[in-house]
Design a protein around this motif. Sequence first.
Motif, PDB file in Angstrom:
ATOM      1  N   PRO A  21      58.178  19.471   5.961  1.00 55.00           N
ATOM      2  CA  PRO A  21      57.197  18.600   6.619  1.00 55.00           C
ATOM      3  C   PRO A  21      56.627  19.267   7.857  1.00 55.00           C
ATOM      4  O   PRO A  21      57.288  20.069   8.520  1.00 55.00           O
ATOM      5  CB  PRO A  21      58.014  17.360   6.991  1.00 55.00           C
ATOM      6  N   ARG A  23      55.568  17.398  10.395  1.00 58.68           N
ATOM      7  CA  ARG A  23      55.982  16.551  11.509  1.00 58.68           C
ATOM      8  C   ARG A  23      56.882  15.448  10.993  1.00 58.68           C
ATOM      9  O   ARG A  23      56.927  15.171   9.802  1.00 58.68           O
ATOM     10  CB  ARG A  23      54.792  15.953  12.237  1.00 58.68           C
ATOM     11  N   TYR A  24      57.615  14.825  11.914  1.00 58.59           N
ATOM     12  CA  TYR A  24      58.477  13.701  11.594  1.00 58.59           C
ATOM     13  C   TYR A  24      58.068  12.518  12.457  1.00 58.59           C
ATOM     14  O   TYR A  24      57.567  12.696  13.558  1.00 58.59           O
ATOM     15  CB  TYR A  24      59.945  14.024  11.906  1.00 58.59           C
ATOM     16  N   GLU A  25      58.286  11.330  11.973  1.00 53.19           N
ATOM     17  CA  GLU A  25      58.040  10.131  12.746  1.00 53.19           C
ATOM     18  C   GLU A  25      59.334   9.333  12.792  1.00 53.19           C
ATOM     19  O   GLU A  25      59.914   9.010  11.760  1.00 53.19           O
ATOM     20  CB  GLU A  25      56.937   9.311  12.094  1.00 53.19           C
TER      21      GLU A  25
END
Length: 53
Positions: A21, A23-25
Amino acid sequence: MLLHALQGGRWDFASLCSMQPSRYEVVVDEEVSDEAVGLIGGLQTTGGGPTRT
């Protein structure tokens, strides 16, 4: 299988070694948000770092 044979044995998709990924949320309850920011702040990041909203 017939389509594969008609295409000369070529597949119609590209093979990938892995998916990563960009980015991560992370979503946490407000009661633990300060602790979560501290924990995330200790991780190695390549992006903009942790933010609180």
